[in-house]
Write an enzyme that holds these catalytic residues in place. Structure first.
Site, mmCIF file in Angstrom:
data_model
loop_
_atom_site.group_PDB
_atom_site.id
_atom_site.type_symbol
_atom_site.label_atom_id
_atom_site.label_comp_id
_atom_site.label_asym_id
_atom_site.label_seq_id
_atom_site.Cartn_x
_atom_site.Cartn_y
_atom_site.Cartn_z
ATOM 1 N N GLU A 84 -1.304 -31.528 27.104
ATOM 2 C CA GLU A 84 -2.319 -32.564 26.830
ATOM 3 C C GLU A 84 -1.817 -33.564 25.790
ATOM 4 O O GLU A 84 -2.412 -34.618 25.590
ATOM 5 C CB GLU A 84 -3.607 -31.905 26.323
ATOM 6 C CG GLU A 84 -4.348 -31.085 27.368
ATOM 7 C CD GLU A 84 -5.674 -30.559 26.818
ATOM 8 O OE1 GLU A 84 -5.746 -29.346 26.571
ATOM 9 O OE2 GLU A 84 -6.594 -31.377 26.610
ATOM 10 N N TYR A 105 -8.522 1.374 -3.286
ATOM 11 C CA TYR A 105 -7.205 1.754 -3.824
ATOM 12 C C TYR A 105 -6.553 0.518 -4.412
ATOM 13 O O TYR A 105 -6.995 -0.612 -4.193
ATOM 14 C CB TYR A 105 -6.315 2.356 -2.730
ATOM 15 C CG TYR A 105 -5.816 1.350 -1.724
ATOM 16 C CD1 TYR A 105 -6.577 1.002 -0.615
ATOM 17 C CD2 TYR A 105 -4.575 0.724 -1.888
ATOM 18 C CE1 TYR A 105 -6.122 0.070 0.303
ATOM 19 C CE2 TYR A 105 -4.110 -0.211 -0.976
ATOM 20 C CZ TYR A 105 -4.899 -0.532 0.118
ATOM 21 O OH TYR A 105 -4.446 -1.462 1.022
ATOM 22 N N ASP A 156 0.288 -7.012 4.812
ATOM 23 C CA ASP A 156 -0.370 -8.310 5.031
ATOM 24 C C ASP A 156 0.621 -9.405 5.428
ATOM 25 O O ASP A 156 0.303 -10.238 6.275
ATOM 26 C CB ASP A 156 -1.128 -8.767 3.773
ATOM 27 C CG ASP A 156 -2.366 -7.921 3.524
ATOM 28 O OD1 ASP A 156 -3.039 -8.140 2.499
ATOM 29 O OD2 ASP A 156 -2.634 -7.018 4.349
ATOM 30 N N THR A 212 0.825 -1.216 0.000
ATOM 31 C CA THR A 212 0.000 0.000 0.000
ATOM 32 C C THR A 212 0.848 1.250 0.000
ATOM 33 O O THR A 212 0.461 2.272 -0.555
ATOM 34 C CB THR A 212 -0.934 -0.018 1.231
ATOM 35 O OG1 THR A 212 -1.812 -1.127 1.091
ATOM 36 C CG2 THR A 212 -1.743 1.246 1.359
ATOM 37 N N LYS A 216 0.552 -8.433 12.452
ATOM 38 C CA LYS A 216 -0.542 -7.522 12.075
ATOM 39 C C LYS A 216 -1.766 -7.941 12.886
ATOM 40 O O LYS A 216 -2.217 -9.076 12.791
ATOM 41 C CB LYS A 216 -0.806 -7.597 10.575
ATOM 42 C CG LYS A 216 -1.791 -6.543 10.075
ATOM 43 C CD LYS A 216 -1.871 -6.548 8.558
ATOM 44 C CE LYS A 216 -2.787 -5.437 8.041
ATOM 45 N NZ LYS A 216 -2.876 -5.417 6.553
#
Ligand code: DGL
Length: 355
Positions: A312, A51, A118, A38, A190
């Site tokens: 466990e 965008y 991302d 971005t 993120k």
């Protein structure tokens, strides 16, 4: 104007010019490696959310923030120009090779990588494991394109250059600078899909701040996790093994997991429920896969807390490895590199605690 005064003016101009050139030469040399995202994006309106990421080349991204030239000698390289949901190991290998080359040949005092948000955390962690030098490597990006009101990319880039130029940023491993905060590569993730304050390290918090280019580290620089890993790569590293992540949930179909295990993989990360728990049916599938030579790492879908050994699940019995506090997506990266370098399971388990 008399000759004497004229000579004095020439001398003053000459002296100022030399001083400016000397000061510029003393600025740290920072290489900006652009990958897209971005921060290289553009929208149709300042107030619209629509965008397109990764449209501007590195020169345009840098030209939008001329102030970076006041704090460093800048050089830009375009590694790729993609939205980071399209990031992949071939670009990671290219980045690691370029950074190691820049530092080996002393061509840069620090590196800034502009990147989509991302998968920024994954690229940061991969580089934290594979860059062989202690000079600063800083990733940054933006949550809004430069065309938006209150775009965050320009200050993020300026701050990232300031951190990469700071001597105190050495020996801290790869860093992420977003929204005035400095994070270590191991813990950063993120945490918000749209907010400019999208990043955090939920386990340890930020290791520092950068405010209008003023850098300050707190005492959280994480001494426990070294970045001097045994997973450095040669310049031409070859292809890394495919390591899938299986996300656990109530009622998961064990046949699906079995199909993945029989697809020729060498390792698998299971993002289990709770403390990295598989269902009993999936446990049986993973146990057989482990017995057949597939390295199984138990991670968790839970946002906070480590996955611990022998809670466990009897990890010792099945030969499983636990991801400790690494997210599934970072556990995958460490496992890919460790398998690529043919480390034994006991070594790999220690890497999850140390790297
Ligand atoms: N497509 C997303 C990416 O490149 C945009 C998100 C961003 O860069 O902030 O990661």
């Amino acid at each position: 104007m008399n000759i004497k005064l004229q000579k004095s003016c020439y001398f003053v101009v000459f002296f100022i010019t030399i001083s400016m050139l000397t000061a510029a030469a003393e600025l740290p040399g920072i290489s900006i490696l652009a990958t897209g995202g971005t921060i290289a994006g553009s929208g149709v309106s300042a107030t619209g959310s629509a965008y397109k990421a990764a449209v501007n080349p590195v020169d345009k991204v840098i030209a939008a923030v001329p102030e970076v030239n006041n704090i460093a000698r800048i050089r830009g390289d375009q590694i790729c120009n993609i939205s980071s949901q399209d990031m992949k190991p071939e670009y990671w290998l290219k980045l690691a090779a370029r950074i190691n080359q820049l530092f080996r040949l002393d061509l840069a005092d620090g590196v800034v990588i502009t990147h989509g948000t991302d998968t920024m955390e994954e690229t940061a962690y991969f580089l934290n494991l594979t860059v062989a030098y202690d000079k600063p490597v800083v990733l940054t990006g933006s949550m809004r394109p430069g065309s938006a009101l209150s775009a965050d990319g320009a200050m993020n880039l300026y701050n990232a250059v300031a951190v990469a130029s700071a001597r105190e940023a050495r020996n801290k491993g790869v860093l992420v600078v977003m929204n005035d905060r400095i994070y270590s590569a191991r813990g950063v993730r993120k945490c918000d899909t749209i907010n400019p304050a999208a990043f955090n390290d939920r386990e340890n918090g930020p290791i520092g701040r950068v405010n209008y280019g003023k850098v300050s580290f707190n005492n959280r620089s994480d001494k426990k996790h070294t970045y001097q890993s045994l997973l450095k790569l040669p310049f031409f590293a070859g292809n890394l093994p495919e390591v899938p992540i299986v996300y656990g949930y109530a009622g998961i179909n064990p046949q699906m997991v079995e199909t993945i295990c029989k697809s020729g993989i060498r390792g698998l990360v299971y993002a289990g429920v709770g403390n990295g728990n598989p269902s009993e049916e999936v446990l049986n599938v993973l146990a057989k896969a482990s017995a057949d030579g597939i390295t199984v790492v138990r991670a968790t879908r839970v946002p906070d807390g480590p996955v611990t050994l022998d809670a466990e699940v009897d990890d010792a019995k099945f030969g499983f490895i636990v991801a400790d506090s690494l997210t599934p997506q970072k556990a995958r990266i460490l496992l890919m590199l460790a398998l690529h370098k043919n480390f034994a399971r006991a070594d790999i388990q220690q890497f999850f605690f140390d790297y």
